[in-house]
Structures are given as structure tokens and as C-alpha cells.
Design an enzyme around this catalytic site. Structure first.
Site, short mmCIF file in Angstrom:
data_model
loop_
_atom_site.label_atom_id
_atom_site.label_comp_id
_atom_site.label_asym_id
_atom_site.label_seq_id
_atom_site.Cartn_x
_atom_site.Cartn_y
_atom_site.Cartn_z
N HIS A 64 0.76 -1.06 0.01
CA HIS A 64 -0.19 0.10 0.09
C HIS A 64 0.81 1.27 0.09
CE1 HIS A 64 -3.72 -2.44 0.57
NE2 HIS A 64 -3.11 -2.84 1.69
N HIS A 90 5.49 6.98 6.15
CA HIS A 90 5.31 6.60 4.82
C HIS A 90 4.73 7.65 3.82
CE1 HIS A 90 1.36 6.47 6.88
NE2 HIS A 90 1.04 6.91 5.77
N HIS A 92 2.31 8.83 0.16
CA HIS A 92 1.15 8.94 -0.58
C HIS A 92 1.70 9.51 -1.84
CE1 HIS A 92 -1.59 7.28 2.44
NE2 HIS A 92 -0.77 7.94 3.11
N GLU A 102 -2.70 13.35 -0.30
CA GLU A 102 -4.03 13.14 0.16
C GLU A 102 -4.87 14.29 0.66
OE1 GLU A 102 -3.43 9.63 3.06
OE2 GLU A 102 -4.58 8.78 1.45
N HIS A 115 3.78 11.09 5.55
CA HIS A 115 2.97 11.12 6.94
C HIS A 115 3.92 10.48 8.07
CE1 HIS A 115 -1.09 10.74 4.94
NE2 HIS A 115 -0.77 12.17 5.31
N THR A 196 -6.13 7.21 7.16
CA THR A 196 -6.82 7.42 5.78
C THR A 196 -6.81 6.10 5.07
OG1 THR A 196 -4.33 7.62 4.87
CG2 THR A 196 -5.57 9.74 5.72
O1 1SD Z 1 -1.91 4.54 5.60
C1 1SD Z 1 -1.59 4.35 7.02
C2 1SD Z 1 -1.48 3.09 7.47
O2 1SD Z 1 -0.55 2.30 6.40
C3 1SD Z 1 -1.06 3.01 8.78
O3 1SD Z 1 0.32 3.29 8.78
C4 1SD Z 1 -1.92 3.60 9.56
C5 1SD Z 1 -1.50 3.76 10.85
O4 1SD Z 1 -1.49 2.50 11.58
O5 1SD Z 1 -1.90 5.25 9.25
C6 1SD Z 1 -2.41 5.19 7.77
S1 1SD Z 1 -2.39 6.98 7.63
O6 1SD Z 1 -3.45 7.71 8.14
O7 1SD Z 1 -1.27 7.56 8.27
N1 1SD Z 1 -2.31 7.15 5.99
ZN ZN Z 2 -0.60 7.94 5.28
#
Ligand code: 1SD
Ligand code: ZN
Length: 255
Positions: A64, A90, A92, A102, A115, A196
Site C-alpha cells: 500500500h 510513509h 502517498h 491525500e 506522513h 486514511t
Molecule cells: O496509511 C497508513 C497506514 O498504513 C497505517 O500506517 C496507519 C497507522 O496504523 O496510518 C495510515 S495514515 O492515516 O497515516 N495514512
Molecule cells: Zn498516510
């Protein structure tokens, strides 16, 4: 893995993950003219972000996103009602044609978004905190294209080829992760939202920094082109559409 989901069928996430149809979902569009200036928003203090290369960090492709696992010695020590500890960061992104942030600013997407996911220190770890109303704080940054290579982003991006296959991981030398965020942390937007991605728990105190981070066109293209999800698909356009505010307010730390 807790159930299968993908970005192509995001309208259907709520059939399997009920929180995804809640009234405090993320991301959102940040309407800059409607954001409320709040002079009492405390400045954000980061401690322990200046990691050195004596430490190795795990970088992974989870199908992802591209994720860097962070040590929980990295802490946000002011800016919120509680202390928060880092878990992972991570990204996006989109494609060359489709910008993949996002959050949007006045309905405009940026090319990509970072993020940094943190959990409230009063909980044992990220997974315990994720379902708690005061569990998470995500620091988000908009990534745009600049003229120069970003040497700090390159510490991650130079290892992309090693994680091109879904579920692969590698180790990279640690570095000062603070430098992945904008220089100015004083100017940010703040609102209550959600993860998200499924299960979309509405437990995130969101901070989106106003100032854009820039990487080179080549660096962004590497992110867009290198990773795979499954055997044949490119991992790309891993962003969720902006969600309705349902009466929520977005605060701004600046005018
Ligand atoms: O998309 C991430 C997801 O991979 C996971 O890291 C989660 C936290 O457990 O966070 C979302 S996000 O809201 O930071 N995109
Ligand atoms: Zn994220």
C-alpha cells in the site's frame, strides 16, 4: 493483513470497515479561507529525531505504501496535550499525470505527501493506540517538485529498488529524520480526523505543515515508478479522496 482493500474500490471500504463511513474521516480539503487562526496552538517540539548512521532502519513495501520503521525514542514532547512517540513514516503519491497527495489545499493536490505516524506515549504501541480516541498524531507534509535533489529524501529513495517487490524490506542507515519535514514547523493546520486507510479509525490528531518540501523531478519519478503491488501492478495512486468535514473546523497556527 486485516482484509483486502485497494485504492480502486475506496468507495466500498465502509462495507468491510464501518469506521470508513464515519463523520471525522481523513484526508480533507483544507480551505485556507475558512481555517480558523488559533493563537494558542502550541509549537511542536521534536526530540530524538536526529538519528545517526550507527542505527539501521527497516524500509519496506507493504503493498500500500513505502514505509520506514522509526524507533520510539523519537518523541513529540510539546505541541499536544500528551507526549507522542514515533512508529513509522510513509508516503502517498500519484503518477506523472496525477498528483497524489491525500490532503488538498483549496482543492489542489500536491505531487506527494509524507506522513509521520506517532502514538500517544500512554499506550504501549501503535496498534494499541490506533483505536483510542486520543491515540494518534500524524505529522503530514506536502511534497512538491523543486530544482534540486533532496539529499535527505535520497537516503530513502536510493534504496527503492531493494523494495520494489510487495512485502520486501531492506535496511538503510539512519539519518536526521527531522530533515524530511519542512524547515518551518511553526506554520501548520490542525484538525481531528482518521487513518486514511482501512480500518479508518477516527483517532488521529492531524497536523499538516503549510510549507512544502521539495524533491527533484527525478526523485519523484523514482517514487512513482519503482514499487510494485502484486506481481504486475505498479504501486501508484495510493491516495484516498478528500472526505467531508461534517461540521469539523480546521485550525491554523498562523495568519
Ligand atoms: O496509511 C497508513 C497506514 O498504513 C497505517 O500506517 C496507519 C497507522 O496504523 O496510518 C495510515 S495514515 O492515516 O497515516 N495514512
Ligand atoms: Zn498516510
Amino acid at each position: 493483513h486485516g482484509g483486502h482493500w485497494g485504492y480502486e474500490d475506496q468507495a466500498a471500504w465502509s462495507s468491510e470497515f464501518s469506521h470508513c463511513s464515519g463523520k471525522s474521516q481523513s484526508p480533507i480539503d483544507i480551505d485556507t479561507r475558512r481555517a480558523l487562526y488559533d493563537r494558542s496552538l502550541p509549537p511542536i517540539t521534536l526530540e530524538g529525531y536526529d538519528l545517526t548512521d550507527s542505527l539501521a532502519l527497516t524500509l519496506l513495501n507493504n503493498g500500500h505504501t513505502l514505509q520506514l520503521v522509526l524507533p520510539n525514542t523519537m518523541r513529540i514532547t510539546s505541541g499536544f496535550d500528551n507526549e507522542f512517540r514515533a512508529a513509522q513514516l510513509h508516503f502517498h503519491w500519484g503518477t506523472k499525470e496525477v498528483p497524489g497527495s491525500e490532503h488538498t489545499i483549496d482543492n489542489v493536490h500536491f505531487p506527494a505527501e509524507i506522513h509521520m505516524v506517532h502514538y500517544n506515549s500512554k499506550y504501549a504501541n501503535l496498534s494499541e493506540a490506533a483505536s483510542k480516541s486520543d491515540g494518534l498524531a500524524v505529522l503530514g507534509g506536502f511534497i512538491g517538485i523543486g530544482l534540486h535533489e533532496n539529499d535527505n529524501y535520497e537516503k530513502i529513495l536510493s534504496a527503492l529498488a531493494d523494495v520494489s517487490i510487495e512485502e520486501s524490506n531492506t535496511e538503510i542507515p539512519a539519518f536526521n529524520v527531522r530533515h524530511l519535514l519542512p524547515n518551518k514547523l511553526e506554520r501548520f493546520y490542525r484538525y481531528n480526523g482518521s487513518l486514511t486507510t482501512p480500518p479508518c479509525f477516527q483517532t488521529v490528531n492531524w497536523t499538516m505543515f503549510n510549507d512544502t518540501i521539495t524533491v527533484s523531478r527525478r526523485q519523484l519519478a523514482a517514487l512513482e515508478d519503482t514499487l510494485k503491488a502484486g506481481q504486475h501492478q505498479h504501486l501508484t495512486k495510493n491516495f484516498r479522496a478528500p472526505q467531508l468535514l461534517h461540521g469539523r473546523h480546521v485550525l491554523a497556527s498562523f495568519t
